[in-house]
Write a protein that holds these residues in place. Structure first.
Motif, PDB file in Angstrom:
ATOM      1  N   ARG A 233       0.845  -1.197   0.000  1.00  0.00           N
ATOM      2  CA  ARG A 233       0.000   0.000   0.000  1.00  0.00           C
ATOM      3  C   ARG A 233       0.878   1.244   0.000  1.00  0.00           C
ATOM      4  NH1 ARG A 233      -3.766  -0.335   4.814  1.00  0.00           N
ATOM      5  NH2 ARG A 233      -1.849   0.110   5.969  1.00  0.00           N
ATOM      6  N   ARG A 235       0.979   5.127   0.879  1.00  0.00           N
ATOM      7  CA  ARG A 235       0.345   6.242   1.586  1.00  0.00           C
ATOM      8  C   ARG A 235       1.166   7.498   1.313  1.00  0.00           C
ATOM      9  NH1 ARG A 235       0.614   5.688   7.156  1.00  0.00           N
ATOM     10  NH2 ARG A 235       1.923   3.820   7.134  1.00  0.00           N
ATOM     11  N   ASP A 302      -3.406   4.785  -1.163  1.00  0.00           N
ATOM     12  CA  ASP A 302      -4.164   5.225  -0.001  1.00  0.00           C
ATOM     13  C   ASP A 302      -3.691   6.627   0.327  1.00  0.00           C
ATOM     14  OD1 ASP A 302      -4.749   3.930   3.381  1.00  0.00           O
ATOM     15  OD2 ASP A 302      -5.386   5.763   2.392  1.00  0.00           O
ATOM     16  N   SER A 304      -5.041   8.734   2.457  1.00  0.00           N
ATOM     17  CA  SER A 304      -5.643   9.231   3.698  1.00  0.00           C
ATOM     18  C   SER A 304      -4.627   9.841   4.641  1.00  0.00           C
ATOM     19  CB  SER A 304      -6.376   8.093   4.419  1.00  0.00           C
ATOM     20  OG  SER A 304      -5.487   7.034   4.723  1.00  0.00           O
TER      21      SER A 304
END
Length: 306
Positions: A233, A235, A302, A304
């Motif tokens: 992932r 980020r 991602d 966020s």
């Protein structure tokens, strides 16, 4: 042993954490895991020699362990070392760094040697090579305590992928089996209706690397060929200028962890991931391509933030 590694694991270190920490120390170059030539499938851990590698001018990874608890660097230069998890990074004057570190008994490691990797190949080719070897491998016999890595399980929950064999299991599986002394042995086992028929121990291609490294890459090939490739992932943080963080859900073979570690900063365990690295934004594309090419992984965005 627990006392020696507790600074890396915090105050709540449990015995089950020791193997994971030792794997990290092998990957970071602080320990060497070598085959013991004694007629048994035994690998021993040794203290790695004090060494350093230049990440870029002025920034150096330092590694190795001196015996009897002596400091790797014991004078004022030690104040420039930054500690993050199991890695140590030294920032100092690039003009004097080489001579200063050599004067303290550290040997230089070439970058090409540190980030050496196996040949690139397709998942089908890698699996085919191993299946051909397993076809002529020794008969397995009875294997007590065998644990399988279930290829049908979720790739984002590594610990939950391990289980005991079932009568419905037929095919080739990455497995671990206990031995009287030492850590479990990594192997590739062929099952028919849950019963082992053939067994091949890792490592296969390179006797120097830990068996788990080849086993993890083999499993990555299996997952990719099944259409459930292992994932990482990305980020990117709250600000465009923030360095991205890569979260991993499965262990990386040593060569891949060294590649990411060379550029990034190890963050240890983060919520929802097995471990993470923070990378300079400029290194993200090359790292993504490396993981896709060598381990057939897929990435998930991602945004966020942290």
């Amino acid at each position: 042993m627990l006392g020696a590694v507790r600074p890396l694991g915090g105050d709540e270190l449990q015995r089950d954490d020791v193997a994971e920490i030792l794997e990290q120390l092998v990957a970071s170059g602080d320990l060497l895991e070598l085959r013991h030539e004694g007629g048994r499938s035994t690998r021993l851990l040794y203290l790695a020699p004090p060494s350093f590698i230049e990440r870029f001018p002025g920034t150096y990874m330092v590694m190795g362990v001196r015996p009897f608890g002596a400091h790797l660097i014991g004078d004022e230069l030690a104040r420039a070392i930054e500690y993050e998890g199991h890695t140590r990074v030294l920032k100092t004057d690039p003009v004097e760094a080489d001579s200063e570190l050599r004067a303290r008994g550290l040997q230089r490691v070439a970058k090409d040697r540190w980030v050496a990797r196996p040949s690139s190949e397709t998942p089908a080719d890698l699996i085919g090579r191993h299946q051909a070897r397993l076809d002529v491998a020794t008969t397995a016999g009875e294997l007590d305590g065998l644990q399988l890595l279930d290829p049908a399980s979720k790739v984002r929950y590594y610990r939950g992928r391990w289980r005991t064999p079932a009568q419905t299991d037929t095919g080739d599986y990455v497995a671990r089996r206990p031995q009287a002394y030492g850590a479990d042995l990594w192997c590739l086992v062929r099952l028919e209706a849950g019963a082992p028929t053939r067994l091949m121990e890792f490592p296969v291609a390179d006797p120097v690397v830990p068996g788990r490294d080849e086993a993890w890459r083999y499993q990555a090939a299996v997952d990719a060929l099944r259409g459930t490739a292992q994932q990482f992932r990305i980020r990117r943080g709250n600000q465009p200028s923030d360095d991205p963080t890569l979260d991993f859900f499965s262990p990386l073979p040593g060569f891949a962890e060294r590649y990411v570690q060379f550029t990034g900063l190890a963050l240890g365990k983060t919520p929802g991931a097995l471990f993470s690295f923070r990378l300079p934004a400029a290194a993200l594309a090359d790292t993504t391509n490396f993981l896709t090419d060598m381990l057939w992984m897929t990435d998930q965005e991602d945004s966020s933030g942290d």
